[in-house]
Design an enzyme around this catalytic site. Structure first.
Site, mmCIF file in Angstrom:
data_model
loop_
_atom_site.group_PDB
_atom_site.id
_atom_site.type_symbol
_atom_site.label_atom_id
_atom_site.label_comp_id
_atom_site.label_asym_id
_atom_site.label_seq_id
_atom_site.Cartn_x
_atom_site.Cartn_y
_atom_site.Cartn_z
ATOM 1 N N ARG A 237 -10.456 1.474 5.856
ATOM 2 C CA ARG A 237 -9.282 0.635 5.670
ATOM 3 C C ARG A 237 -9.754 -0.770 5.334
ATOM 4 N NH1 ARG A 237 -6.798 4.645 5.240
ATOM 5 N NH2 ARG A 237 -4.916 5.351 6.329
ATOM 6 N N GLU A 266 -2.727 -3.652 -0.406
ATOM 7 C CA GLU A 266 -2.736 -2.642 -1.461
ATOM 8 C C GLU A 266 -1.326 -2.511 -2.040
ATOM 9 O OE1 GLU A 266 -4.391 1.017 0.043
ATOM 10 O OE2 GLU A 266 -6.233 0.052 0.691
ATOM 11 N N HIS A 285 -7.593 3.297 -3.831
ATOM 12 C CA HIS A 285 -7.354 4.128 -2.644
ATOM 13 C C HIS A 285 -7.224 5.591 -3.047
ATOM 14 C CE1 HIS A 285 -5.605 4.087 1.696
ATOM 15 N NE2 HIS A 285 -6.219 5.224 1.439
HETATM 16 C C1 8YV Z 1 -4.009 8.646 1.632
HETATM 17 C C2 8YV Z 1 -5.455 7.984 3.602
HETATM 18 O O1 8YV Z 1 -4.329 7.835 0.587
HETATM 19 O O2 8YV Z 1 -5.267 9.918 4.870
HETATM 20 C C3 8YV Z 1 -5.356 8.687 4.901
HETATM 21 O O3 8YV Z 1 -5.393 7.985 5.940
HETATM 22 O O4 8YV Z 1 -5.665 6.824 3.535
HETATM 23 C C4 8YV Z 1 -5.319 8.765 2.346
HETATM 24 O O5 8YV Z 1 -5.634 10.095 2.512
HETATM 25 C C5 8YV Z 1 -2.791 7.975 2.153
HETATM 26 O O6 8YV Z 1 -2.649 8.034 3.490
HETATM 27 C C6 8YV Z 1 -1.545 8.522 1.445
HETATM 28 O O7 8YV Z 1 -1.340 9.857 1.725
#
Ligand code: 8YV
Length: 330
Positions: A237, A266, A285
């Site tokens: 993150r 983001e 991301h």
């Molecule tokens: C996804 C993520 O981009 O799973 C997570 O925590 O950061 C990623 O797999 C996001 O959460 C949207 O689904």
């Protein structure tokens, strides 16, 4: 079940049908101002929520008095006020495991692409500037045999270590809350304090969740410990890093380069200095962003939500305390 499910993330037709056969479904297909207004209007009758990439705070969820379960299409749960959800007896589930390998692939893609300057040099070719043999000015850094330092040895960190150890002959050092003997045995990995890892690793990879303890973990002091030839990789993150300190470290060449898939804000702001540094590779991301994995995550999230609304324990429950309290009341 006579339940109302509100989705704030599009699902495949097959998964939409699966939900619609079992519940009333409202889809909020965008999270712009209009979408957020429609979400707020749907919350008062919602029993279940499913989606990702939206901060679900108390102000928003106070609009949902009937809410029983939130199912996140993500492994990270920093978008949720877990204490608030648990206090309201709302089950929170996520989607670990199904995205581990894909996200570790993304981590290694960033390691290789950043070390070997793949995007920068591919763009040089595309711009018609490949006019002579590549020389020292465009050389990259080796990956094989270099020391891979992993901060946060969970599922994704372990999958990254597997790739480094077996795929590229990289000595593995790691830092985490607790030593991981099984990981040490499998990958000949060695535990290091955070400062030791930052001083010794050639590649420094963040694979830990964003929590109150990890927010701002890597700041100016930590970047100052890194070596000028080290490469920093973040697939966790953005807020685990002091982004201004990272920008300064890159501008001052305290570190060689950074491969970043996540950012404090983001989408990354168009005026971010990160976009004007030639030693930064930034991706939007894309950690788990493959057709196969995102469908698997959505399927897992649907399973979790349907189980919760049917009075069963979701397979991937985040706030176990809520389930224990429900069992005690039976
Ligand atoms: C996804 C993520 O981009 O799973 C997570 O925590 O950061 C990623 O797999 C996001 O959460 C949207 O689904």
């Amino acid at each position: 079940m006579n339940k109302h499910i509100v989705l704030y993330k599009k699902l495949s037709p097959a998964l939409m049908i699966r939900l619609q056969e079992r519940a009333q479904v409202t889809l909020i297909d965008t999270l712009d101002s209009d979408g957020l207004q429609r979400l707020r209007a749907a919350l008062p009758s919602a029993h279940g929520l499913l989606g990702a990439s939206l901060r679900l705070d108390a102000e928003l969820l106070d609009l949902a008095p009937r809410l029983e379960a939130v199912s996140s299409v993500s492994v990270g749960v920093d978008n949720y006020d877990i204490d608030y959800l648990s206090g309201r007896n709302i089950l929170l589930s996520n989607t670990p495991d199904v995205l581990t390998e894909t996200t570790a692939d993304t981590g290694f893609a960033l390691i290789l692409a950043t070390a070997r300057r793949v995007v920068e040099l591919a763009n040089l070719v595309r711009a018609g500037q490949w006019n002579h043999n590549i020389g020292p000015l465009h050389f990259g850094s080796d990956v094989h045999g270099k020391t891979l330092g992993i901060i946060g040895m969970g599922r994704i960190g372990e999958a990254l270590a597997q790739r480094g150890h077996f795929g590229f002959g990289m000595p593995i050092i790691y830092h985490s809350n607790n030593p991981k003997p099984a990981v040490e045995k499998r990958f000949n990995a060695q535990y290091r304090s955070l400062s030791q890892l930052l001083q010794q690793a050639d590649f420094i990879c963040l694979t830990l969740p964003l929590t109150a303890q990890t927010q701002g973990l890597i700041g100016a002091e930590e970047f100052a410990l890194m070596r000028p030839e080290s490469i920093f990789i973040n697939i966790s993150r953005g807020k685990v890093v002091d982004e201004n300190a990272m920008i300064a470290a890159l501008q001052q060449r305290q570190i060689r380069a950074a491969g970043l898939d996540v950012f404090e804000r983001e989408p990354l702001q168009h005026d971010s200095p990160l976009l004007h540094l030639d030693n930064v590779l930034a991706t939007p991301h894309i950690g788990s962003a493959t057709h196969e994995t995102r469908e698997a995550m959505a399927r897992c999230a649907v399973d979790n939500l349907l189980a919760a609304l049917a009075g069963e324990r979701p397979a991937n429950l985040v706030n176990e305390v809520v389930w224990r309290q429900r069992l005690e009341r039976v």
